[in-house]
Design an enzyme around this catalytic site. Structure first.
Site, short mmCIF file in Angstrom:
data_model
loop_
_atom_site.label_atom_id
_atom_site.label_comp_id
_atom_site.label_asym_id
_atom_site.label_seq_id
_atom_site.Cartn_x
_atom_site.Cartn_y
_atom_site.Cartn_z
N ARG A 211 0.81 -1.15 -0.08
CA ARG A 211 -0.07 -0.09 -0.05
C ARG A 211 0.80 1.29 -0.09
NH1 ARG A 211 -3.88 -3.20 3.24
NH2 ARG A 211 -2.47 -3.06 5.36
N PHE A 227 -11.28 -4.71 -5.90
CA PHE A 227 -11.41 -5.66 -4.49
C PHE A 227 -10.91 -4.62 -3.35
CE2 PHE A 227 -10.09 -8.33 -7.98
CZ PHE A 227 -11.52 -9.50 -8.19
N ASP A 249 -15.66 -2.99 -5.18
CA ASP A 249 -16.11 -4.27 -4.21
C ASP A 249 -17.09 -4.49 -4.28
OD1 ASP A 249 -13.66 -5.36 -1.59
OD2 ASP A 249 -15.83 -5.95 -1.76
N SER A 250 -17.53 -5.99 -4.18
CA SER A 250 -19.00 -6.48 -4.16
C SER A 250 -19.61 -6.09 -2.68
CB SER A 250 -18.85 -8.03 -4.58
OG SER A 250 -18.08 -8.74 -3.76
N ASP A 299 -6.36 -6.87 -6.07
CA ASP A 299 -5.86 -7.72 -4.85
C ASP A 299 -7.27 -8.47 -4.49
OD1 ASP A 299 -4.72 -8.49 -2.68
OD2 ASP A 299 -5.58 -6.60 -1.36
N CYS A 339 -3.30 -14.11 -3.20
CA CYS A 339 -3.01 -14.64 -1.91
C CYS A 339 -3.33 -16.15 -2.03
CB CYS A 339 -3.48 -13.89 -0.86
SG CYS A 339 -5.57 -13.93 -1.08
N1 SAH Z 1 -7.18 -4.70 -0.96
C1 SAH Z 1 -7.72 -4.85 0.25
C2 SAH Z 1 -8.08 -6.45 0.76
C3 SAH Z 1 -9.02 -7.19 -0.32
S1 SAH Z 1 -9.78 -8.41 0.29
C4 SAH Z 1 -6.87 -4.16 1.39
O1 SAH Z 1 -5.84 -3.85 1.05
O2 SAH Z 1 -7.33 -3.80 2.32
C5 SAH Z 1 -10.74 -8.86 -1.14
C6 SAH Z 1 -12.19 -8.15 -1.37
O3 SAH Z 1 -12.76 -8.74 -2.50
C7 SAH Z 1 -13.31 -8.27 -0.07
O4 SAH Z 1 -13.37 -7.12 0.15
C8 SAH Z 1 -14.36 -8.71 -0.96
O5 SAH Z 1 -15.64 -8.26 -0.66
C9 SAH Z 1 -14.12 -8.56 -2.31
N2 SAH Z 1 -14.58 -9.49 -3.55
C10 SAH Z 1 -14.63 -10.74 -3.34
N3 SAH Z 1 -15.12 -11.24 -4.73
C11 SAH Z 1 -15.53 -10.10 -5.32
C12 SAH Z 1 -15.74 -9.96 -6.70
N4 SAH Z 1 -16.25 -10.81 -7.48
N5 SAH Z 1 -15.95 -8.68 -7.11
C13 SAH Z 1 -15.85 -7.60 -6.43
N6 SAH Z 1 -15.20 -7.73 -5.12
C14 SAH Z 1 -14.93 -8.94 -4.65
#
Ligand code: SAH
Length: 395
Positions: A211, A227, A249-250, A299, A339
């Site tokens: 980040r 995400f 984000d979803s 991510d 991950c």
């Molecule tokens: N980048 C973030 C962590 C990401 S965690 C950080 O640094 O804090 C992964 C995220 O993806 C979660 O918030 C989850 O709600 C979202 N997610 C999972 N599948 C998804 C999809 N198909 N489309 C959009 N978001 C999604």
């Protein structure tokens, strides 16, 4: 009384001799003695030679996890206290001024299935192996004594608990319940972490360094944070000077928390478009709208927890990365992560190379990325290196 023990099949001691701590059920020839979930077993090779002291997990595919490879060092209260203290001391060396960090990274800190994250004075543990759950109170005491914190909350509610055959457990272990939002500072930026309702223990501490790196390259017009969860990358992009961020984000809850985190760091609200949508769908739409970005972050959540699911995961990674390369301006940067334990660095790089090729984009890897020093990987446990990332620059 006979010490409970697992005797391995001939030849199946090899991984243990390299000090890999997992004993798969298929490697066990026979179990002897009164074996109960989480209790200590002696692991012997087929010839009867001692291999380790392990915690037994009857329902898991991983029948036992070794905590000690030394016959003279039993798996007991003092071993656990010593491992917890050592793990905390290692972080003090590498991250002396960091107040939100992972204190225990499971097998890589010699504590199989034990995770502990610290958010200021609030500790959060996740105990996800039968042995970790068995030693819950000892681990809690050791953590309180090694850190001087008073509050320890348990978030043992991950999917893997079912595989381990242990019941989920959530709630305060020591001290009061956590605040609804625990304030933390990461590289001078403010975040509010929901220890009770957030993902994992509340925050993705493993992305701290990445980040910060994003912040460094964010003095640009258009950033796309896919995400975005609670806005970790978005906040950094804004602090780094991004004129506009599109964050997807979803989860509506995650986006609401992300908007609060943005507001905690300045008058940035007008510079962000929050989009509650599926990233796979939305990237196609952005492509159809001929949008272009200077910096893109991908991510995603874990697509492949195990190697068996790697192929399906590979298709998911390829899809989003291909679209991201198409949306990237010439000279633009892509921060792309996986991950998934089942996708190693080599495979991940191949997937990204395939995505760039199919997108018709020339690109270079400028940096290989991973988790911070509070998420070390024990050399005898390569699985600990679960977060991999590439910083790519489009030609
Ligand atoms: N980048 C973030 C962590 C990401 S965690 C950080 O640094 O804090 C992964 C995220 O993806 C979660 O918030 C989850 O709600 C979202 N997610 C999972 N599948 C998804 C999809 N198909 N489309 C959009 N978001 C999604």
């Amino acid at each position: 009384m006979q010490v409970p023990r697992l005797v391995l099949k001939p030849g199946r001691e090899k991984a243990l001799l390299r000090r890999h701590p997992w004993i798969f059920s298929g490697a066990v020839a026979r179990a002897e003695g009164g074996l109960e979930s989480g209790t200590t077993v002696r692991i012997d090779a087929a010839d009867g030679g001692f291999l380790g002291w392990a915690a037994y997990s009857p329902t898991s595919q991983i029948s036992a996890r070794v905590w000690s490879f030394d016959q003279t060092i039993p798996l007991d209260r003092s071993l656990i206290a010593q491992r917890v203290t050592a793990a905390v001391a290692r972080r003090a060396r590498w991250l002396p001024d960091v107040s939100a960090l992972r204190l225990i990274h499971a097998e890589s800190d010699g504590l199989p299935g034990v995770l502990c994250d610290r958010y200021g004075q609030q500790l959060v543990v996740q105990l996800s192996s039968a042995g970790a759950a068995h030693w819950r109170e000892v681990i809690a005491d050791a953590l309180i004594s090694a850190t001087g914190c008073a509050q320890l909350y348990e978030r043992s509610d991950s999917d893997v608990l079912e595989l381990e055959g242990i019941a989920p457990r959530v709630g305060p272990l020591r001290g009061d319940a956590p605040l609804a939002a625990t304030p933390i500072v990461e590289h001078d930026l403010n975040f509010a972490v929901s220890v009770v309702d957030g993902h994992k223990t509340g925050f993705y501490l493993d992305q701290r360094d990445n980040r910060h790196l994003v912040q460094h390259f964010s003095a640009v017009d258009e950033v796309l944070d896919c995400f975005c969860y609670t806005g970790g990358f978005t906040v950094n992009a804004l602090a780094g000077g991004a004129k506009h961020v599109t964050a997807i984000d979803s989860s509506a809850t995650a986006i609401a928390a992300a908007a609060i985190n943005v507001s905690l760091n300045g008058a940035y609200a007008e510079r962000v478009d929050w989009i509650e949508d599926d990233v796979f769908k939305r990237l196609r739409r952005l492509r159809d709208q001929a949008r272009a970005f200077d910096l893109i972050i991908l991510d995603p959540p874990k697509f492949a927890p195990t190697a068996a699911l790697a192929e399906r995961a590979a298709r998911g990674y390829k899809d989003i990365n291909l679209l991201a390369f198409k949306l990237l301006k010439p000279g633009g940067l892509l921060f792309t992560f996986s991950c998934s334990g089942g996708v190693n660095r080599d495979l991940f790089q191949k997937i990204i190379a395939g995505a760039a090729l199919d997108a018709g984009a020339e690109a270079q890897i400028v940096r290989h990325l991973g988790a911070g020093a509070d998420h070390p990987t024990a050399l005898n446990f390569p699985e600990g290196d679960y977060l991999k990332g590439l910083l790519c620059q489009r030609g």
